[in-house]
Design an enzyme around this catalytic site. Structure first.
Site, PDB file in Angstrom:
ATOM      1  N   LEU A  92       3.508  12.593   0.875  1.00 29.04           N
ATOM      2  CA  LEU A  92       4.236  13.613   1.646  1.00 29.04           C
ATOM      3  C   LEU A  92       3.261  14.642   2.219  1.00 29.04           C
ATOM      4  O   LEU A  92       3.473  15.191   3.303  1.00 29.04           O
ATOM      5  CB  LEU A  92       5.274  14.308   0.752  1.00 29.04           C
ATOM      6  CG  LEU A  92       6.225  15.237   1.500  1.00 29.04           C
ATOM      7  CD1 LEU A  92       7.164  14.455   2.413  1.00 29.04           C
ATOM      8  CD2 LEU A  92       7.042  16.101   0.536  1.00 29.04           C
ATOM      9  N   ASP A  94       0.817  -1.229   0.000  1.00 28.11           N
ATOM     10  CA  ASP A  94       0.000   0.000   0.000  1.00 28.11           C
ATOM     11  C   ASP A  94       0.844   1.269   0.000  1.00 28.11           C
ATOM     12  O   ASP A  94       0.416   2.311   0.510  1.00 28.11           O
ATOM     13  CB  ASP A  94      -0.959   0.025   1.204  1.00 28.11           C
ATOM     14  CG  ASP A  94      -1.893  -1.169   1.203  1.00 28.11           C
ATOM     15  OD1 ASP A  94      -2.250  -1.629   0.117  1.00 28.11           O
ATOM     16  OD2 ASP A  94      -2.243  -1.638   2.311  1.00 28.11           O
ATOM     17  N   LYS A 108       2.012   2.086  -4.996  1.00 32.75           N
ATOM     18  CA  LYS A 108       2.602   1.516  -6.218  1.00 32.75           C
ATOM     19  C   LYS A 108       1.725   1.788  -7.431  1.00 32.75           C
ATOM     20  O   LYS A 108       2.211   2.111  -8.512  1.00 32.75           O
ATOM     21  CB  LYS A 108       2.785  -0.014  -6.059  1.00 32.75           C
ATOM     22  CG  LYS A 108       3.724  -0.407  -4.948  1.00 32.75           C
ATOM     23  CD  LYS A 108       3.771  -1.906  -4.757  1.00 32.75           C
ATOM     24  CE  LYS A 108       2.464  -2.511  -4.258  1.00 32.75           C
ATOM     25  NZ  LYS A 108       2.079  -2.130  -2.892  1.00 32.75           N
ATOM     26  N   GLY A 160      -4.497  -4.308  -3.751  1.00 34.02           N
ATOM     27  CA  GLY A 160      -5.483  -3.280  -4.083  1.00 34.02           C
ATOM     28  C   GLY A 160      -4.710  -2.043  -4.470  1.00 34.02           C
ATOM     29  O   GLY A 160      -4.022  -1.463  -3.638  1.00 34.02           O
ATOM     30  N   HIS A 161      -4.752  -1.677  -5.739  1.00 39.16           N
ATOM     31  CA  HIS A 161      -3.946  -0.558  -6.247  1.00 39.16           C
ATOM     32  C   HIS A 161      -4.865   0.555  -6.730  1.00 39.16           C
ATOM     33  O   HIS A 161      -5.754   0.327  -7.548  1.00 39.16           O
ATOM     34  CB  HIS A 161      -3.043  -1.045  -7.394  1.00 39.16           C
ATOM     35  CG  HIS A 161      -2.090  -2.124  -6.962  1.00 39.16           C
ATOM     36  ND1 HIS A 161      -1.347  -2.868  -7.837  1.00 39.16           N
ATOM     37  CD2 HIS A 161      -1.763  -2.575  -5.727  1.00 39.16           C
ATOM     38  CE1 HIS A 161      -0.601  -3.722  -7.159  1.00 39.16           C
ATOM     39  NE2 HIS A 161      -0.848  -3.572  -5.887  1.00 39.16           N
ATOM     40  N   GLN A 202       1.887  -6.165  -3.029  1.00 38.05           N
ATOM     41  CA  GLN A 202       2.401  -6.329  -1.668  1.00 38.05           C
ATOM     42  C   GLN A 202       3.682  -5.486  -1.504  1.00 38.05           C
ATOM     43  O   GLN A 202       3.813  -4.470  -2.148  1.00 38.05           O
ATOM     44  CB  GLN A 202       2.651  -7.814  -1.345  1.00 38.05           C
ATOM     45  CG  GLN A 202       1.384  -8.649  -1.230  1.00 38.05           C
ATOM     46  CD  GLN A 202       0.740  -8.994  -2.563  1.00 38.05           C
ATOM     47  OE1 GLN A 202       1.382  -9.562  -3.426  1.00 38.05           O
ATOM     48  NE2 GLN A 202      -0.512  -8.666  -2.730  1.00 38.05           N
TER      49      GLN A 202
HETATM   50  P1  GDP Z   1      -0.691   0.303  -3.537  1.00 35.62           P
HETATM   51  O1  GDP Z   1      -1.289  -0.956  -3.026  1.00 35.62           O
HETATM   52  O2  GDP Z   1       0.780   0.381  -3.236  1.00 35.62           O
HETATM   53  O3  GDP Z   1      -0.972   0.565  -4.982  1.00 35.62           O
HETATM   54  O4  GDP Z   1      -1.358   1.488  -2.703  1.00 35.62           O
HETATM   55  P2  GDP Z   1      -2.934   1.640  -2.354  1.00 35.62           P
HETATM   56  O5  GDP Z   1      -3.636   2.137  -3.553  1.00 35.62           O
HETATM   57  O6  GDP Z   1      -3.457   0.421  -1.681  1.00 35.62           O
HETATM   58  O7  GDP Z   1      -2.864   2.732  -1.205  1.00 35.62           O
HETATM   59  C1  GDP Z   1      -2.342   3.997  -1.439  1.00 35.62           C
HETATM   60  C2  GDP Z   1      -3.411   5.040  -1.093  1.00 35.62           C
HETATM   61  O8  GDP Z   1      -2.800   6.304  -1.017  1.00 35.62           O
HETATM   62  C3  GDP Z   1      -4.488   5.180  -2.156  1.00 35.62           C
HETATM   63  O9  GDP Z   1      -5.688   5.530  -1.528  1.00 35.62           O
HETATM   64  C4  GDP Z   1      -3.975   6.317  -3.016  1.00 35.62           C
HETATM   65  O10 GDP Z   1      -5.001   7.019  -3.690  1.00 35.62           O
HETATM   66  C5  GDP Z   1      -3.349   7.199  -1.968  1.00 35.62           C
HETATM   67  N1  GDP Z   1      -2.232   8.014  -2.414  1.00 35.62           N
HETATM   68  C6  GDP Z   1      -1.198   7.698  -3.231  1.00 35.62           C
HETATM   69  N2  GDP Z   1      -0.320   8.703  -3.310  1.00 35.62           N
HETATM   70  C7  GDP Z   1      -0.795   9.685  -2.500  1.00 35.62           C
HETATM   71  C8  GDP Z   1      -0.319  10.988  -2.127  1.00 35.62           C
HETATM   72  O11 GDP Z   1       0.742  11.446  -2.528  1.00 35.62           O
HETATM   73  N3  GDP Z   1      -1.102  11.696  -1.251  1.00 35.62           N
HETATM   74  C9  GDP Z   1      -2.275  11.229  -0.751  1.00 35.62           C
HETATM   75  N4  GDP Z   1      -2.955  11.976   0.094  1.00 35.62           N
HETATM   76  N5  GDP Z   1      -2.747  10.014  -1.104  1.00 35.62           N
HETATM   77  C10 GDP Z   1      -2.012   9.260  -1.940  1.00 35.62           C
HETATM   78  P1  IMO Z   2      -0.889  -4.203  -2.158  1.00 34.32           P
HETATM   79  O1  IMO Z   2      -0.469  -4.775  -3.473  1.00 34.32           O
HETATM   80  C1  IMO Z   2      -0.968  -4.549   2.184  1.00 34.32           C
HETATM   81  C2  IMO Z   2      -0.949  -8.591   3.875  1.00 34.32           C
HETATM   82  C3  IMO Z   2      -2.208  -9.010   4.608  1.00 34.32           C
HETATM   83  C4  IMO Z   2      -1.591  -9.936   5.640  1.00 34.32           C
HETATM   84  C5  IMO Z   2      -0.484 -10.628   4.872  1.00 34.32           C
HETATM   85  C6  IMO Z   2      -0.852 -11.992   4.310  1.00 34.32           C
HETATM   86  O2  IMO Z   2      -2.182  -3.485  -2.186  1.00 34.32           O
HETATM   87  O3  IMO Z   2       0.228  -3.429  -1.543  1.00 34.32           O
HETATM   88  P2  IMO Z   2      -2.400 -12.743   2.269  1.00 34.32           P
HETATM   89  O4  IMO Z   2      -3.857 -12.539   2.019  1.00 34.32           O
HETATM   90  O5  IMO Z   2      -1.510 -12.222   1.201  1.00 34.32           O
HETATM   91  O6  IMO Z   2      -2.079 -14.181   2.614  1.00 34.32           O
HETATM   92  O7  IMO Z   2      -2.103 -11.913   3.614  1.00 34.32           O
HETATM   93  O8  IMO Z   2      -0.156  -9.760   3.800  1.00 34.32           O
HETATM   94  N1  IMO Z   2      -1.158  -8.113   2.484  1.00 34.32           N
HETATM   95  C7  IMO Z   2      -1.121  -6.820   2.122  1.00 34.32           C
HETATM   96  N2  IMO Z   2      -0.974  -5.709   2.861  1.00 34.32           N
HETATM   97  N3  IMO Z   2      -1.060  -4.447   0.841  1.00 34.32           N
HETATM   98  C8  IMO Z   2      -1.184  -5.563   0.088  1.00 34.32           C
HETATM   99  O9  IMO Z   2      -1.165  -5.524  -1.261  1.00 34.32           O
HETATM  100  C9  IMO Z   2      -1.261  -6.813   0.717  1.00 34.32           C
HETATM  101  N4  IMO Z   2      -1.386  -8.083   0.273  1.00 34.32           N
HETATM  102  C10 IMO Z   2      -1.311  -8.857   1.367  1.00 34.32           C
HETATM  103  O10 IMO Z   2      -2.859  -7.912   5.192  1.00 34.32           O
HETATM  104  O11 IMO Z   2      -1.000  -9.188   6.672  1.00 34.32           O
HETATM  105 MG    MG Z   3      -2.838  -1.608  -1.799  1.00 33.60          MG
END
Ligand code: GDP
Ligand code: IMO
Ligand code: MG
Length: 429
Positions: free
Chosen positions: A337, A13, A16, A40-41, A225
C-alpha cells in the site's frame, strides 16, 4: 487444529512470502504444494532478507517444520544450494525440520533445456517462462514418465530411469529443436550425488500432514505463483503448468476436502505481471515507472527469480473477484500500500468494455482478456508516507477509503495491510 491456505490472488509476486512469514508465527507446519523454483518469495526480518525459491517461507521462524508437497517439481541442485544458503544465514535445516514428498517430481537439466528449446521455437508466441524447466517437468509427470523422489532410494533403478529420460530429452533436443545434446554421464553422476544428500529428507508428507492435523496441529500452505497463472483458471496459455489455486493444495499435499479452515488471498494494492499475456490495466510511461520503481530498492518490481522488470498497472477488481471465486478466499491481505502514496488520484478497474458493451464480470474467463479494455472508477489518493504506520486509525483517511472500497467491491474483509517489506511493517485488523 487449523489449516490455512495462503494463495496469490493475481499473477504472482503479490507478497505471499511476507504474509506467510507473518502467519507462520502460529503454524506448526509450513508447506509448499505446487510449482518449483520458478517461485521467488521474499521475507525481510530486520536487516536480513531471504529470497526463497523452494523452501517454505515459514522456515525463517525457528519452530515450524517445512514440507515440500507431492504437487511440486523440484530441482535438487537449487534445493541443496538454497538449503546451504539459509544455513549460512543461521537457519537450521535437517531431516527433522524439512520433509520432501516421495511423490514430488525431480527437475533435471533435460527439463530445463526443453523449456528453453520450446520457448525459442514459440518465437513471437513465447510464454516468457522462467526457464526453470517447470512446464517440461509437469509434462513428463502427466505423460507418466517423470522421476519421483522415491526413486532416489534405489540408486540402480534411478540411474537407469534417469538415463532413459535423458535419452528421450536428447532425441527431442536434436530432432525437434536442433539444439545440442546434453552430457548424460555428467548429469547422472551429479544426480546420484544429489540423491545421496537428499535421501534422508524423503517422507510420505501427506501422511505426516494428516497425522499432524489429527493431533491438533496447525498447517499453513504457502501458495506459489498466483490464480491468474493457474493452468486451468489463469490466462491460458500464458500460465504456469500447475494448480496454484487453493484446490491445488489438497492434491498437492495429499489431504482431503473438508480440512481447510481459512483461505487468505494475497493481492498487491495494484497489479503486476512478469512474462507475456493479457493485462487490461497495464500502465506505461511515468505512472508505470512510479509503480515499478527503478530497481534501486529491493522491493521495486523486478522479478525475484529472473530479475526481469515486472509489468505494472492499476488494481483489477474484476480479476480479484474472480480469484475470490475460484479459490474460495475467506479474507484478503493487501500488500505494498505504501507504493501508492503520492498519487493524486488512483484508478480501480471495476469492469471491462468491448465495443459498446460493458461487463462487470469476465464473460469467458481470463484467457479472453486480450479483447477487453478496462473501465475505471477514480478515487482520491493520499500524500503521506505510511511506512511507519502500524494501526488502522493512523492511516490517512483516503488510504482507509481505498481499502474500504476494495472490501466493498470484493465483499470480503481485508485483515492484513502491509506498508513496507519488513516483518513489522504491517497493520493487522
Ligand atoms: P511473492 O512471490 O508473492 O512471495 O512476492 P515476491 O517476494 O516475489 O515480491 C514481493 C516484493 O514486494 C518483495 O520484494 C517484497 O519484499 C516486497 N514487499 C512485500 N510487501 C511489501 C510492502 O508492503 N511494501 C513494500 N514496499 N514492499 C513489499
Ligand atoms: P511467485 O511464487 C510471477 C510466470 C512466468 C511466466 C509463466 C510461466 O514468486 O509468485 P513457468 O516458468 O512457470 O513455466 O512460467 O508464469 N511465473 C511467475 N510470475 N511469480 C511467480 O512465482 C511465477 N512463477 C511463474 O513469468 O509468465
Ligand atoms: Mg515472487
Amino acid at each position: 487444529m487449523s489449516f490455512t491456505i495462503v494463495v496469490g490472488a493475481q499473477w504472482g509476486d503479490e507478497g505471499k512470502g511476507r504474509v506467510v512469514d507473518l502467519l507462520a508465527a502460529d503454524a506448526d507446519i509450513v508447506a509448499r504444494y505446487c510449482g518449483g523454483d520458478n517461485a521467488g518469495h521474499t521475507v525481510t526480518v530486520g536487516q536480513k532478507t531471504f529470497k526463497l525459491h523452494l523452501l517454505p517461507s515459514g522456515l525463517v521462524h525457528e519452530h515450524p517444520v517445512g514440507l515440500l508437497g507431492n504437487g511440486m517439481v523440484i530441482n535438487p541442485k537449487t534445493l541443496l544450494r538454497e538449503m546451504e544458503e539459509v544455513r549460512q544465514a543461521g537457519l537450521v535445516i535437517n531431516p527433522e525440520r524439512l520433509k520432501i514428498s516421495h511423490a514430488a517430481h525431480l527437475i533435471t537439466p533435460g527439463h530445463i533445456a526443453l523449456d528453453s528449446g520450446r520457448e525459442k521455437a514459440r518465437g513471437s508466441k513465447m510464454i516468457g517462462t522462467t526457464k526453470r524447466g517447470i512446464g517440461p517437468a509437469y509434462t513428463t509427470k502427466v505423460a507418466r514418465s517423470g522421476l519421483r523422489f522415491e526413486i532416489l532410494n534405489d540408486p540402480d533403478i534411478f540411474e537407469s530411469a534417469l538415463n532413459d529420460h535423458l535419452e528421450d530429452v536428447n532425441f527431442q533436443l536434436m530432432n525437434l529443436y536442433q539444439e545440442e545434446q546434453l552430457d548424460k554421464g555428467q548429469i547422472i553422476q551429479d544426480y546420484l550425488d544429489f540423491a545421496g544428500q537428499l535421501r534422508p529428507y524423503i517422507t510420505e508428507t501427506g501422511d505426516y500432514a494428516h497425522r499432524a492435523l489429527a493431533s491438533g496441529k496447525s498447517i499453513l500452505a504457502e501458495g506459489a505463483q498466483g490464480t491468474l497463472l493457474d493452468l486451468d483458471h489463469g490466462t491460458y496459455p500464458y500460465v504456469t503448468s500447475s494448480t496454484p489455486t487453493a484446490p491445488g493444495v489438497l492434491v498437492g499435499l495429499g489431504l482431503g476436502v473438508g480440512s481447510v479452515t481459512r483461505v487468505v488471498g494475497v493481492a498487491k494494492a495494484f497489479q503486476t505481471r512478469v512474462g507475456e499475456g493479457p493485462f487490461p490495466t497495464e500502465l506505461t510511461g511515468d505512472l508505470a515507472l512510479r509503480l515499478r520503481g527503478t530497481g534501486e530498492n529491493d522491493w521495486d518490481e523486478f522479478g525475484t527469480t529472473t530479475g526481469r522488470p515486472r509489468r505494472v498497472g492499476w488494481l483489477d477488481i474484476v480479476l480479484l473477484r474472480y480469484a475470490v471465486r475460484v479459490n474460495g478466499i475467506t479474507d484478503l491481505a493487501l500488500t505494498k500500500l505504501d507504493i501508492l502514496s503520492g498519487f493524486e488520484t488512483l484508478q480501480i478497474c471495476t469492469g471491462y468494455r468491448k465495443g459498446e458493451s460493458i461487463f462487470s464480470d469476465l464473460p469467458l474467463g481470463p484467457a479472453s482478456l486480450g479483447d477487453f479494455q478496462a473501465e475505471y472508477e477514480e478515487v482520491p489518493g493520499w500524500d503521506e508516507d505510511i511506512t511507519s504506520i502500524r494501526s488502522w486509525e493512523e492511516l490517512p483517511l483516503m488510504a482507509q477509503k481505498y481499502i474500504n472500497r476494495i472490501e466493498e467491491l470484493t465483499d470480503l474483509p481485508i485483515k492484513l495491510v502491509s506498508v513496507g517489506p519488513e516483518r513489522s511493517q504491517v497493520i493487522m485488523r
